[in-house]
Motif scaffolding. Sequence first.
Motif, PDB file in Angstrom:
ATOM      1  N   ALA A  41      -2.829   4.826  -0.673  1.00 48.68           N
ATOM      2  CA  ALA A  41      -2.507   3.694   0.202  1.00 48.68           C
ATOM      3  C   ALA A  41      -3.749   3.257   0.958  1.00 48.68           C
ATOM      4  N   GLY A  42      -3.745   1.995   1.380  1.00 49.75           N
ATOM      5  CA  GLY A  42      -4.879   1.484   2.133  1.00 49.75           C
ATOM      6  C   GLY A  42      -4.854   1.893   3.596  1.00 49.75           C
ATOM      7  N   GLY A  43      -3.650   2.011   4.151  1.00 51.55           N
ATOM      8  CA  GLY A  43      -3.532   2.408   5.547  1.00 51.55           C
ATOM      9  C   GLY A  43      -3.483   1.251   6.526  1.00 51.55           C
ATOM     10  N   MET A  44      -3.192   0.031   6.044  1.00 50.06           N
ATOM     11  CA  MET A  44      -3.116  -1.120   6.939  1.00 50.06           C
ATOM     12  C   MET A  44      -1.825  -1.093   7.741  1.00 50.06           C
ATOM     13  N   LEU A  45      -1.934  -1.403   9.007  1.00 49.74           N
ATOM     14  CA  LEU A  45      -0.771  -1.536   9.891  1.00 49.74           C
ATOM     15  C   LEU A  45      -0.810  -2.974  10.403  1.00 49.74           C
ATOM     16  N   ALA A  46      -0.342  -3.891   9.564  1.00 51.14           N
ATOM     17  CA  ALA A  46      -0.618  -5.319   9.773  1.00 51.14           C
ATOM     18  C   ALA A  46       0.603  -6.149   9.391  1.00 51.14           C
ATOM     19  N   THR A 226      -3.695  -3.817  -6.779  1.00 52.19           N
ATOM     20  CA  THR A 226      -2.971  -4.529  -7.819  1.00 52.19           C
ATOM     21  C   THR A 226      -1.476  -4.264  -7.666  1.00 52.19           C
ATOM     22  N   GLN A 227      -0.665  -4.997  -8.383  1.00 53.21           N
ATOM     23  CA  GLN A 227       0.781  -4.802  -8.302  1.00 53.21           C
ATOM     24  C   GLN A 227       1.393  -5.146  -9.642  1.00 53.21           C
ATOM     25  N   TYR A 228       2.112  -4.184 -10.231  1.00 51.80           N
ATOM     26  CA  TYR A 228       2.727  -4.367 -11.538  1.00 51.80           C
ATOM     27  C   TYR A 228       4.142  -3.807 -11.531  1.00 51.80           C
ATOM     28  N   VAL A 265      -3.752   5.457  -9.114  1.00 52.27           N
ATOM     29  CA  VAL A 265      -2.500   4.716  -9.206  1.00 52.27           C
ATOM     30  C   VAL A 265      -1.492   5.329  -8.251  1.00 52.27           C
ATOM     31  N   GLY A 266      -0.794   4.477  -7.516  1.00 53.12           N
ATOM     32  CA  GLY A 266       0.302   4.925  -6.673  1.00 53.12           C
ATOM     33  C   GLY A 266       1.516   4.058  -6.915  1.00 53.12           C
ATOM     34  N   PHE A 267       2.673   4.564  -6.507  1.00 55.13           N
ATOM     35  CA  PHE A 267       3.928   3.837  -6.723  1.00 55.13           C
ATOM     36  C   PHE A 267       4.610   3.542  -5.391  1.00 55.13           C
ATOM     37  N   ARG A 268       4.747   2.250  -5.109  1.00 54.90           N
ATOM     38  CA  ARG A 268       5.525   1.821  -3.957  1.00 54.90           C
ATOM     39  C   ARG A 268       7.006   1.901  -4.324  1.00 54.90           C
ATOM     40  N   ALA A 269       7.854   2.055  -3.325  1.00 51.07           N
ATOM     41  CA  ALA A 269       9.296   2.080  -3.553  1.00 51.07           C
ATOM     42  C   ALA A 269       9.856   0.694  -3.309  1.00 51.07           C
ATOM     43  N   GLY A 270      10.141  -0.035  -4.376  1.00 50.92           N
ATOM     44  CA  GLY A 270      10.672  -1.377  -4.249  1.00 50.92           C
ATOM     45  C   GLY A 270      12.182  -1.385  -4.155  1.00 50.92           C
ATOM     46  N   HIS A 292       8.468  -0.448   0.056  1.00 47.89           N
ATOM     47  CA  HIS A 292       7.522  -1.277  -0.693  1.00 47.89           C
ATOM     48  C   HIS A 292       6.109  -1.170  -0.118  1.00 47.89           C
ATOM     49  N   ARG A 293       5.500  -2.275   0.362  1.00 45.53           N
ATOM     50  CA  ARG A 293       4.121  -2.229   0.866  1.00 45.53           C
ATOM     51  C   ARG A 293       4.028  -1.713   2.304  1.00 45.53           C
ATOM     52  N   ASN A 294       5.159  -1.462   2.955  1.00 47.96           N
ATOM     53  CA  ASN A 294       5.152  -1.245   4.397  1.00 47.96           C
ATOM     54  C   ASN A 294       5.531   0.166   4.825  1.00 47.96           C
ATOM     55  N   GLY A 295       5.370   1.133   3.932  1.00 52.77           N
ATOM     56  CA  GLY A 295       5.785   2.491   4.266  1.00 52.77           C
ATOM     57  C   GLY A 295       5.058   3.079   5.460  1.00 52.77           C
ATOM     58  N   LEU A 296       3.725   2.983   5.473  1.00 51.35           N
ATOM     59  CA  LEU A 296       2.976   3.542   6.595  1.00 51.35           C
ATOM     60  C   LEU A 296       3.315   2.804   7.888  1.00 51.35           C
ATOM     61  N   LEU A 297       3.306   1.485   7.841  1.00 50.87           N
ATOM     62  CA  LEU A 297       3.586   0.691   9.032  1.00 50.87           C
ATOM     63  C   LEU A 297       4.935   1.048   9.643  1.00 50.87           C
ATOM     64  N   LEU A 298       5.969   1.159   8.807  1.00 45.54           N
ATOM     65  CA  LEU A 298       7.326   1.317   9.314  1.00 45.54           C
ATOM     66  C   LEU A 298       7.716   2.764   9.581  1.00 45.54           C
TER      67      LEU A 298
END
Length: 315
Positions: A41-46, A226-228, A265-270, A292-298
């Motif tokens: 993960a990037g670690g953004m809290l944005a 990336t996102q696939y 490679v990492g897997f977000r939970a959509g 999804h993209r907001n796991g760390l933030l939330l």
Amino acid sequence: MEVAVRGGGVIGLSVALALLRDGYSVSVTDVGSPHAGSRVAGGMLAPLTEAWPGEEAVVAQGVEALAMWPAFASSIGVELFTAGTLAVGTQPGDLADLKHAGELLTSREIRALEPSLGPAVRGGVYAAGDLAVDNRALLSALWKACVELGVRSDVDGRVEVIAAGAWSGALHPLLRDVIRPVKGEILRLSWRSGALPPPRHTIRALVSGRPVYLVPRNDGLVVGATQYEVGFDTDVSVAGVRDLLRDAETVLPGIAEYALTEAAVGFRAGSPDNVPIVRWLEPGVIAATGHHRNGLLLAPHTAAQVVGLLKGGSW
């Protein structure tokens, strides 16, 4: 009450820590995948600069979560990057897409904040309140805090919390067709002697419509993502690495002198609408997944929700 948390990523450990602090007896189990979203993960809290159209509910939760982060990080001894986010674009269309995030600055104004930005950057938005965190340092700190409060590794519990990210769908029939893996590739770049230092700010960029982010670390940068929609495909693609490096160098030319030290490679939970699923599934089972993209933030927000469900539980 004894609670079994299924998932040892940032969501699972944040839930476990909140429960331990509230007096619950807690165990944590985890699949231990190197492709877990929390590790890659990037670690953004944005919440605003990372917002996508149609995700207003997630943005609202993210704003609440961001306000929780300083106290949350301080309580486990994790450093936050507090310089904020620069959301920048290279084309007029990119800048139009950034207007939702705040007041547009000119290329000169944005370079006054981050002089290492490349000449292709035509302007952007400065989100001063955004934060960032080293995701791997966060994982270590959360686990340490849980261990200090007596977390166990067995799976017995009167209540089970499913917080296994992209793998949550395999743990309950109500999640099987709801939670899906969303593949993302990230790169880690290390600073080398003689190169320009990493930027002070997190940089989110649109390069001719393609999103790329650059998140500073003390010794370099994380570049993604990336996102696939390809299931649990663990291969790092040549095209993915090429595109990330090309767009990142367009935004920050000085990274050409850095070392490429990791491609992962990492897997977000959509979830179907990319809104997290935090609710009772049945008596004794709570879901805390689909971030999804907001796991760390939330993470601190979700942890508080789970504690609230247990205390007031409809089951």
